[in-house]
Design a protein around this motif. Structure first.
Motif, PDB file in Angstrom:
ATOM      1  N   LEU A 105      21.543  -1.476  28.716  1.00  0.00           N
ATOM      2  CA  LEU A 105      22.583  -0.623  29.290  1.00  0.00           C
ATOM      3  C   LEU A 105      22.842  -0.972  30.746  1.00  0.00           C
ATOM      4  O   LEU A 105      23.964  -0.855  31.230  1.00  0.00           O
ATOM      5  CB  LEU A 105      22.196   0.848  29.159  1.00  0.00           C
ATOM      6  CG  LEU A 105      22.255   1.402  27.741  1.00  0.00           C
ATOM      7  CD1 LEU A 105      21.824   2.855  27.734  1.00  0.00           C
ATOM      8  CD2 LEU A 105      23.643   1.259  27.166  1.00  0.00           C
ATOM      9  N   PHE A 106      21.816  -1.431  31.458  1.00  0.00           N
ATOM     10  CA  PHE A 106      22.034  -1.870  32.837  1.00  0.00           C
ATOM     11  C   PHE A 106      22.910  -3.116  32.850  1.00  0.00           C
ATOM     12  O   PHE A 106      23.808  -3.251  33.681  1.00  0.00           O
ATOM     13  CB  PHE A 106      20.710  -2.147  33.534  1.00  0.00           C
ATOM     14  CG  PHE A 106      20.883  -2.720  34.909  1.00  0.00           C
ATOM     15  CD1 PHE A 106      21.238  -1.905  35.967  1.00  0.00           C
ATOM     16  CD2 PHE A 106      20.730  -4.072  35.145  1.00  0.00           C
ATOM     17  CE1 PHE A 106      21.428  -2.410  37.227  1.00  0.00           C
ATOM     18  CE2 PHE A 106      20.916  -4.587  36.413  1.00  0.00           C
ATOM     19  CZ  PHE A 106      21.261  -3.760  37.454  1.00  0.00           C
ATOM     20  N   ALA A 107      22.680  -4.045  31.918  1.00  0.00           N
ATOM     21  CA  ALA A 107      23.479  -5.272  31.864  1.00  0.00           C
ATOM     22  C   ALA A 107      24.929  -4.952  31.527  1.00  0.00           C
ATOM     23  O   ALA A 107      25.854  -5.560  32.063  1.00  0.00           O
ATOM     24  CB  ALA A 107      22.884  -6.238  30.844  1.00  0.00           C
ATOM     25  N   LEU A 108      25.153  -3.987  30.629  1.00  0.00           N
ATOM     26  CA  LEU A 108      26.519  -3.647  30.240  1.00  0.00           C
ATOM     27  C   LEU A 108      27.263  -2.896  31.337  1.00  0.00           C
ATOM     28  O   LEU A 108      28.484  -2.791  31.278  1.00  0.00           O
ATOM     29  CB  LEU A 108      26.504  -2.814  28.962  1.00  0.00           C
ATOM     30  CG  LEU A 108      26.262  -3.596  27.676  1.00  0.00           C
ATOM     31  CD1 LEU A 108      26.228  -2.647  26.496  1.00  0.00           C
ATOM     32  CD2 LEU A 108      27.332  -4.643  27.473  1.00  0.00           C
ATOM     33  N   SER A 109      26.539  -2.372  32.318  1.00  0.00           N
ATOM     34  CA  SER A 109      27.213  -1.630  33.378  1.00  0.00           C
ATOM     35  C   SER A 109      27.735  -2.546  34.486  1.00  0.00           C
ATOM     36  O   SER A 109      28.335  -2.065  35.439  1.00  0.00           O
ATOM     37  CB  SER A 109      26.258  -0.601  33.984  1.00  0.00           C
ATOM     38  OG  SER A 109      25.221  -1.255  34.685  1.00  0.00           O
ATOM     39  N   GLN A 110      27.505  -3.852  34.357  1.00  0.00           N
ATOM     40  CA  GLN A 110      27.958  -4.785  35.383  1.00  0.00           C
ATOM     41  C   GLN A 110      29.434  -5.116  35.176  1.00  0.00           C
ATOM     42  O   GLN A 110      29.848  -5.502  34.075  1.00  0.00           O
ATOM     43  CB  GLN A 110      27.126  -6.070  35.340  1.00  0.00           C
ATOM     44  CG  GLN A 110      25.647  -5.823  35.507  1.00  0.00           C
ATOM     45  CD  GLN A 110      25.335  -5.072  36.777  1.00  0.00           C
ATOM     46  OE1 GLN A 110      25.778  -5.479  37.841  1.00  0.00           O
ATOM     47  NE2 GLN A 110      24.608  -3.990  36.673  1.00  0.00           N
ATOM     48  N   PRO A 111      30.271  -4.983  36.198  1.00  0.00           N
ATOM     49  CA  PRO A 111      31.723  -5.209  36.041  1.00  0.00           C
ATOM     50  C   PRO A 111      32.111  -6.605  35.543  1.00  0.00           C
ATOM     51  O   PRO A 111      32.983  -6.700  34.678  1.00  0.00           O
ATOM     52  CB  PRO A 111      32.280  -4.949  37.444  1.00  0.00           C
ATOM     53  CG  PRO A 111      31.292  -4.032  38.067  1.00  0.00           C
ATOM     54  CD  PRO A 111      29.954  -4.424  37.516  1.00  0.00           C
ATOM     55  N   PRO A 112      31.504  -7.715  36.035  1.00  0.00           N
ATOM     56  CA  PRO A 112      31.935  -9.027  35.512  1.00  0.00           C
ATOM     57  C   PRO A 112      31.705  -9.172  34.009  1.00  0.00           C
ATOM     58  O   PRO A 112      32.544  -9.730  33.295  1.00  0.00           O
ATOM     59  CB  PRO A 112      31.078 -10.029  36.284  1.00  0.00           C
ATOM     60  CG  PRO A 112      30.726  -9.327  37.535  1.00  0.00           C
ATOM     61  CD  PRO A 112      30.568  -7.893  37.159  1.00  0.00           C
ATOM     62  N   LEU A 113      30.598  -8.651  33.510  1.00  0.00           N
ATOM     63  CA  LEU A 113      30.334  -8.734  32.076  1.00  0.00           C
ATOM     64  C   LEU A 113      31.331  -7.889  31.295  1.00  0.00           C
ATOM     65  O   LEU A 113      31.833  -8.320  30.246  1.00  0.00           O
ATOM     66  CB  LEU A 113      28.905  -8.281  31.776  1.00  0.00           C
ATOM     67  CG  LEU A 113      28.507  -8.272  30.302  1.00  0.00           C
ATOM     68  CD1 LEU A 113      28.589  -9.679  29.722  1.00  0.00           C
ATOM     69  CD2 LEU A 113      27.134  -7.696  30.119  1.00  0.00           C
ATOM     70  N   MET A 114      31.648  -6.711  31.793  1.00  0.00           N
ATOM     71  CA  MET A 114      32.596  -5.851  31.082  1.00  0.00           C
ATOM     72  C   MET A 114      33.993  -6.469  31.083  1.00  0.00           C
ATOM     73  O   MET A 114      34.721  -6.363  30.089  1.00  0.00           O
ATOM     74  CB  MET A 114      32.624  -4.460  31.713  1.00  0.00           C
ATOM     75  CG  MET A 114      31.355  -3.675  31.488  1.00  0.00           C
ATOM     76  SD  MET A 114      30.899  -3.552  29.755  1.00  0.00           S
ATOM     77  CE  MET A 114      32.230  -2.562  29.125  1.00  0.00           C
ATOM     78  N   ILE A 115      34.392  -7.116  32.171  1.00  0.00           N
ATOM     79  CA  ILE A 115      35.702  -7.785  32.207  1.00  0.00           C
ATOM     80  C   ILE A 115      35.723  -8.922  31.193  1.00  0.00           C
ATOM     81  O   ILE A 115      36.686  -9.093  30.440  1.00  0.00           O
ATOM     82  CB  ILE A 115      36.009  -8.288  33.632  1.00  0.00           C
ATOM     83  CG1 ILE A 115      36.227  -7.095  34.558  1.00  0.00           C
ATOM     84  CG2 ILE A 115      37.216  -9.220  33.636  1.00  0.00           C
ATOM     85  CD1 ILE A 115      36.319  -7.463  36.015  1.00  0.00           C
ATOM     86  N   PHE A 116      34.643  -9.711  31.139  1.00  0.00           N
ATOM     87  CA  PHE A 116      34.555 -10.815  30.184  1.00  0.00           C
ATOM     88  C   PHE A 116      34.640 -10.297  28.748  1.00  0.00           C
ATOM     89  O   PHE A 116      35.388 -10.828  27.923  1.00  0.00           O
ATOM     90  CB  PHE A 116      33.240 -11.578  30.398  1.00  0.00           C
ATOM     91  CG  PHE A 116      32.963 -12.615  29.360  1.00  0.00           C
ATOM     92  CD1 PHE A 116      33.659 -13.804  29.352  1.00  0.00           C
ATOM     93  CD2 PHE A 116      32.003 -12.392  28.391  1.00  0.00           C
ATOM     94  CE1 PHE A 116      33.409 -14.768  28.385  1.00  0.00           C
ATOM     95  CE2 PHE A 116      31.738 -13.337  27.422  1.00  0.00           C
ATOM     96  CZ  PHE A 116      32.448 -14.528  27.423  1.00  0.00           C
ATOM     97  N   LEU A 117      33.889  -9.239  28.441  1.00  0.00           N
ATOM     98  CA  LEU A 117      33.911  -8.687  27.089  1.00  0.00           C
ATOM     99  C   LEU A 117      35.272  -8.089  26.746  1.00  0.00           C
ATOM    100  O   LEU A 117      35.729  -8.187  25.597  1.00  0.00           O
ATOM    101  CB  LEU A 117      32.811  -7.633  26.935  1.00  0.00           C
ATOM    102  CG  LEU A 117      31.375  -8.170  26.975  1.00  0.00           C
ATOM    103  CD1 LEU A 117      30.388  -7.013  26.895  1.00  0.00           C
ATOM    104  CD2 LEU A 117      31.136  -9.165  25.868  1.00  0.00           C
ATOM    105  N   ALA A 118      35.944  -7.502  27.725  1.00  0.00           N
ATOM    106  CA  ALA A 118      37.274  -6.938  27.481  1.00  0.00           C
ATOM    107  C   ALA A 118      38.285  -8.055  27.179  1.00  0.00           C
ATOM    108  O   ALA A 118      39.135  -7.904  26.285  1.00  0.00           O
ATOM    109  CB  ALA A 118      37.725  -6.119  28.683  1.00  0.00           C
ATOM    110  N   VAL A 119      38.202  -9.165  27.900  1.00  0.00           N
ATOM    111  CA  VAL A 119      39.116 -10.290  27.653  1.00  0.00           C
ATOM    112  C   VAL A 119      38.882 -10.874  26.265  1.00  0.00           C
ATOM    113  O   VAL A 119      39.834 -11.125  25.514  1.00  0.00           O
ATOM    114  CB  VAL A 119      38.946 -11.370  28.748  1.00  0.00           C
ATOM    115  CG1 VAL A 119      39.649 -12.664  28.369  1.00  0.00           C
ATOM    116  CG2 VAL A 119      39.465 -10.849  30.078  1.00  0.00           C
ATOM    117  N   ILE A 120      37.617 -11.078  25.902  1.00  0.00           N
ATOM    118  CA  ILE A 120      37.302 -11.613  24.571  1.00  0.00           C
ATOM    119  C   ILE A 120      37.780 -10.637  23.485  1.00  0.00           C
ATOM    120  O   ILE A 120      38.346 -11.047  22.474  1.00  0.00           O
ATOM    121  CB  ILE A 120      35.786 -11.875  24.446  1.00  0.00           C
ATOM    122  CG1 ILE A 120      35.347 -12.952  25.435  1.00  0.00           C
ATOM    123  CG2 ILE A 120      35.410 -12.265  23.020  1.00  0.00           C
ATOM    124  CD1 ILE A 120      36.008 -14.291  25.229  1.00  0.00           C
ATOM    125  N   GLY A 121      37.570  -9.335  23.712  1.00  0.00           N
ATOM    126  CA  GLY A 121      38.024  -8.340  22.743  1.00  0.00           C
ATOM    127  C   GLY A 121      39.535  -8.343  22.583  1.00  0.00           C
ATOM    128  O   GLY A 121      40.051  -8.225  21.465  1.00  0.00           O
TER     129      GLY A 121
END
Length: 55
Positions: free
Chosen positions: A25-41
């Motif tokens: 959950l700490f890793a998922l709270s990082q903005p760069p990772l969430m932006i990357f996952l949103a783009v892939i989604g």
């Protein structure tokens, strides 16, 4: 007069130790990772809609 109580910011015994690894959950709270996952989604969603509606 209004008195504001200061919060105790010292380390308590309930706090986790510093050397404990952080979880997913700490890793998922990082903005760069969430932006990357949103783009892939979004790319996957656009591909799925293209296949369903336009082909």
């Amino acid at each position: 007069m209004i008195f504001i109580e200061m919060l105790d910011t010292t380390q308590s015994e309930a706090a986790p130790p510093k050397d404990e690894p952080r979880g997913c959950l700490f890793a998922l709270s990082q903005p760069p990772l969430m932006i990357f996952l949103a783009v892939i989604g979004c790319l996957l969603l656009m591909a799925a809609l293209h296949d369903l509606l336009l082909l």
